[in-house]
Design an enzyme around this catalytic site. Structure first.
Site, PDB file in Angstrom:
ATOM      1  CE  LYS A 122      -1.878   2.707   3.009  1.00  0.00           C
ATOM      2  NZ  LYS A 122      -1.404   3.918   2.297  1.00  0.00           N
ATOM      3  CD  GLU A 178       9.819  12.429  12.303  1.00  0.00           C
ATOM      4  OE1 GLU A 178       8.603  11.748  12.477  1.00  0.00           O
ATOM      5  OE2 GLU A 178      10.735  11.561  11.940  1.00  0.00           O
ATOM      6  N   GLY A 229       6.658   4.650   8.473  1.00  0.00           N
ATOM      7  CA  GLY A 229       5.869   5.746   8.814  1.00  0.00           C
ATOM      8  C   GLY A 229       5.990   6.428  10.001  1.00  0.00           C
ATOM      9  CB  SER A 230       3.943   8.937  11.804  1.00  0.00           C
ATOM     10  OG  SER A 230       2.718   8.224  11.748  1.00  0.00           O
ATOM     11  CB  THR A 231       6.265   7.377  16.277  1.00  0.00           C
ATOM     12  OG1 THR A 231       7.821   7.280  15.798  1.00  0.00           O
ATOM     13  CG2 THR A 231       6.186   6.724  17.843  1.00  0.00           C
ATOM     14  CB  ALA A 250       0.942   5.342  11.645  1.00  0.00           C
ATOM     15  N   GLY A 251       2.660   3.583  13.648  1.00  0.00           N
ATOM     16  CA  GLY A 251       3.460   2.389  14.052  1.00  0.00           C
ATOM     17  C   GLY A 251       2.974   1.858  15.430  1.00  0.00           C
TER      18      GLY A 251
HETATM   19  P1  NAD Z   1       2.221   8.120   8.264  1.00  0.00           P
HETATM   20  O1  NAD Z   1       2.426   7.265   9.416  1.00  0.00           O
HETATM   21  O2  NAD Z   1       1.088   9.207   8.153  1.00  0.00           O
HETATM   22  O3  NAD Z   1       1.743   7.081   6.938  1.00  0.00           O
HETATM   23  C1  NAD Z   1       2.553   6.233   6.623  1.00  0.00           C
HETATM   24  C2  NAD Z   1       1.907   5.118   5.779  1.00  0.00           C
HETATM   25  O4  NAD Z   1       1.041   4.258   6.451  1.00  0.00           O
HETATM   26  C3  NAD Z   1       0.957   5.770   4.568  1.00  0.00           C
HETATM   27  O5  NAD Z   1       1.224   4.730   3.563  1.00  0.00           O
HETATM   28  C4  NAD Z   1      -0.274   5.739   5.253  1.00  0.00           C
HETATM   29  O6  NAD Z   1      -1.404   5.603   4.523  1.00  0.00           O
HETATM   30  C5  NAD Z   1      -0.122   4.469   6.095  1.00  0.00           C
HETATM   31  N1  NAD Z   1      -0.991   4.432   7.677  1.00  0.00           N
HETATM   32  C6  NAD Z   1      -1.136   5.479   8.265  1.00  0.00           C
HETATM   33  N2  NAD Z   1      -1.901   5.084   9.542  1.00  0.00           N
HETATM   34  C7  NAD Z   1      -2.226   3.795   9.298  1.00  0.00           C
HETATM   35  C8  NAD Z   1      -2.576   2.783  10.233  1.00  0.00           C
HETATM   36  N3  NAD Z   1      -3.097   3.310  11.441  1.00  0.00           N
HETATM   37  N4  NAD Z   1      -2.596   1.552   9.810  1.00  0.00           N
HETATM   38  C9  NAD Z   1      -2.159   1.108   8.426  1.00  0.00           C
HETATM   39  N5  NAD Z   1      -1.375   2.052   7.629  1.00  0.00           N
HETATM   40  C10 NAD Z   1      -1.634   3.450   8.296  1.00  0.00           C
HETATM   41  O7  NAD Z   1       3.580   8.511   7.810  1.00  0.00           O
HETATM   42  P2  NAD Z   1       3.886   9.545   6.647  1.00  0.00           P
HETATM   43  O8  NAD Z   1       3.620  10.993   7.211  1.00  0.00           O
HETATM   44  O9  NAD Z   1       3.587   9.096   5.409  1.00  0.00           O
HETATM   45  O10 NAD Z   1       5.702   9.530   6.643  1.00  0.00           O
HETATM   46  C11 NAD Z   1       6.391  10.299   7.652  1.00  0.00           C
HETATM   47  C12 NAD Z   1       6.814   9.573   8.643  1.00  0.00           C
HETATM   48  O11 NAD Z   1       7.471   8.394   8.516  1.00  0.00           O
HETATM   49  C13 NAD Z   1       7.899  10.294   9.761  1.00  0.00           C
HETATM   50  O12 NAD Z   1       7.573  10.124  11.055  1.00  0.00           O
HETATM   51  C14 NAD Z   1       9.394   9.516   9.350  1.00  0.00           C
HETATM   52  O13 NAD Z   1       9.979   9.683  10.430  1.00  0.00           O
HETATM   53  C15 NAD Z   1       8.786   8.092   9.248  1.00  0.00           C
HETATM   54  N6  NAD Z   1       9.795   7.280   8.358  1.00  0.00           N
HETATM   55  C16 NAD Z   1      10.545   6.491   9.071  1.00  0.00           C
HETATM   56  C17 NAD Z   1      11.336   5.813   8.285  1.00  0.00           C
HETATM   57  C18 NAD Z   1      12.328   4.714   8.926  1.00  0.00           C
HETATM   58  O14 NAD Z   1      13.016   4.009   8.178  1.00  0.00           O
HETATM   59  N7  NAD Z   1      12.297   4.660  10.160  1.00  0.00           N
HETATM   60  C19 NAD Z   1      11.707   6.276   6.813  1.00  0.00           C
HETATM   61  C20 NAD Z   1      10.756   7.136   6.400  1.00  0.00           C
HETATM   62  C21 NAD Z   1       9.834   7.962   7.035  1.00  0.00           C
END
Ligand code: NAD
Length: 484
Positions: free
Chosen positions: A181, A388, A233-235, A237-238
């Site tokens: 996705k 962040e 992605g973000s902490t 969402a993680g």
């Molecule tokens: P985000 O968490 O908003 O979204 C990331 C992805 O997850 C998107 O595809 C989104 O649609 C999906 N998503 C969001 N919530 C979800 C959920 N509850 N369940 C399933 N999928 C979900 O993050 P973003 O704004 O797209 O990216 C920026 C963030 O990613 C920053 O916090 C950055 O530090 C982090 N990031 C981390 C790394 C790493 O390797 N550690 C690398 C790049 C970015």
């Protein structure tokens, strides 16, 4: 301004073919530079995810998991060839969507993505899926490294191709199949990757793409047909994904946010440091998870460091990301810029602006630009030092001795990247060992394909890159042979 071409798609790549989507919903993609629509794609529905997961399961059970690793390697190499052929389209698509300067996009979204595919093809070609071990109990055991199953991969918008490849390449090498996705903000590049999969002759269902937002991501994460989740992605969402995977006992890797420290030692050569921090702190307009956004400067040279950073930030060429001379492009979306500007406003009440702090004069009306911004006299407890920001905003924090620098560096919820700068690399390595982080660079920061990358604390769980990432797509099985 360089032309930002449009790209529209009518089908989704599921089960090895371009299929009509079930829903009529569409995702519009907006240029970060012109704020105009530059493309649109179908939004996958839950029913599309169901088809994609079923196709990935059939592909897994029906052959890919049993394909000899050397044959999988050949397919992955063909996928890399197909990407390399389309490098220009891929890199421009990414830069138009998220504002990444083209020179960086060429290096990462073009070059690094291809290198990742070739690296894991190399590991697959030399891979032994079974080893025979002698037991101290007097018999032998076969230890198998089986592919784990169907992977649900969720990718953010900041490095959409590389962060898809950090999942695709090791998963394919291990013998897994995937449903990916992409982020709605950067979906156009995923359609080019699907073309590459088709051209490379990946068997039907081995990789499927389902563009959509967070609800669709949540649906994929908890889907009964998924065996493992790989998330970047973000902490926030993680955490929610970790909860779901915890209750399902589903293996998950989480690459999350960061607030990494650049520790400048008192013997550092500031010219070299500033050149290195260009990339280590501000790459991709600061939209980099491992960016060193806290600059720790020795009290003895504090003013000198602040002046050098302010000069470096003010000298950066801000502009159209498709122009190869551009060093800082726009942020990825208007909501994201509003968030970054909120932090800049907060920072002005917490610290002193010594560079930037607003929108660049030449790009104030069109495109989601902010000026590279440096805050001095920042307390490590300030919001701009702890949270962040994900933009070109750096906080300079003073430290006393080396112990103090380590204490400040480690006083963070995160632990993803980091750097130490010194003319004495042994001294810097000693200090690097004490920083609580998953990765750290000495006099520079380059993510090594062959070494594990990931975070500690709220920066994540598990690792990508290196043989360690391949192992995360395998499960172990022991076949005891007590009867000889
Ligand atoms: P985000 O968490 O908003 O979204 C990331 C992805 O997850 C998107 O595809 C989104 O649609 C999906 N998503 C969001 N919530 C979800 C959920 N509850 N369940 C399933 N999928 C979900 O993050 P973003 O704004 O797209 O990216 C920026 C963030 O990613 C920053 O916090 C950055 O530090 C982090 N990031 C981390 C790394 C790493 O390797 N550690 C690398 C790049 C970015």
């Amino acid at each position: 301004m360089t032309q930002h071409h449009e790209s529209h798609h009518e089908s989704l790549y599921i089960d090895g073919r371009w299929a009509k989507p079930i829903s009529t919903q569409r995702i519009e993609v907006i240029s970060a530079t012109t704020e105009e629509v530059i493309g649109s794609v179908p939004e996958a529905s839950q029913a599309d995810v169901d088809s994609a997961v079923a196709a990935a399961r059939r592909a897994f059970d029906g052959g890919w998991s049993q394909t000899p690793p050397a044959d999988r390697a050949a397919v992955i190499n063909r996928f890399a060839d197909a990407m390399e052929k389309r490098a220009e389209r891929i890199t421009r698509a990414v830069s138009m969507q998220n504002g990444m300067p083209l020179a960086l996009s060429q290096q990462f979204e073009g070059g690094y993505g291809v290198a990742l595919a070739r690296y894991y093809a190399g590991l697959a070609s030399g891979m032994k899926q079974e080893e025979r071990r002698a037991s101290p109990l007097g018999f032998d055991t076969l230890v198998r490294h089986d592919p784990i199953g169907v992977v649900g991969a969720i990718v953010p918008w900041n490095y959409p191709v590389v962060l898809a490849l950090t999942k695709i390449a090791p998963a394919l090498a291990a013998g897994c199949t995937l449903v990916i996705k992409p982020s709605p903000g950067t979906v156009l590049d995923s359609f080019i990757l699907a073309e590459c999969a088709a051209e490379a002759g990946l068997p039907a269902g081995v990789i499927n793409w389902v563009p959509g937002g967070r609800e669709l991501g949540a649906y994929l994460v908890s889907h009964p047909g998924i065996t493992k989740v790989a998330f970047t992605g973000s902490t926030a969402a993680g955490r929610s994904i970790a909860q779901v995977c915890g209750s399902l006992l589903r293996p998950v890797s989480l690459e999350l946010g960061g607030k990494s420290a650049a520790i400048i030692l008192d013997d550092a050569q500031l010219d070299a440091v500033m050149q290195g921090l260009h990339f280590a702190a501000l790459a991709n307009n600061g939209q980099t998870c491992a960016a060193c956004t806290r600059i720790l400067a020795p009290k003895s040279r504090y003013q000198e460091v602040v002046d050098a950073l302010a000069a470096m930030a003010s000298s950066l060429v801000v502009g159209d990301p498709l122009d190869l001379a551009t060093q800082v492009g726009p942020l990825a979306s208007s909501e994201h810029r509003a968030r970054v500007e909120g932090y800049i406003a907060k920072g002005k009440s917490e610290a002193r602006v010594v560079a930037g702090g607003g929108r660049p004069k030449n790009h104030a009306t069109r495109g989601w630009f902010v000026e590279p911004t440096i805050f001095a006299d920042v307390d490590n407890n300030a919001a701009i030092a702890q949270q962040e920001i994900f933009g070109p905003v750096l906080a300079v924090i003073a430290y006393g001795d080396e112990d103090d620098a380590v204490k400040i560096a480690n006083d963070s919820e995160f632990g993803l990247g980091g750097t130490v700068w010194s003319t004495d690399s042994e001294r810097a390595i000693k200090l690097a060992r004490r920083v609580a982080t998953g990765t750290i660079g000495v006099n520079g920061y380059v993510i090594d394909l062959n070494a594990p990358f990931g975070g500690v604390k709220s920066s994540g769980l598990g690792r990508e890159f290196g043989p360690e990432a391949l192992a995360a797509y395998q499960q172990l099985k022991s076949i005891y042979l007590p009867g000889g």
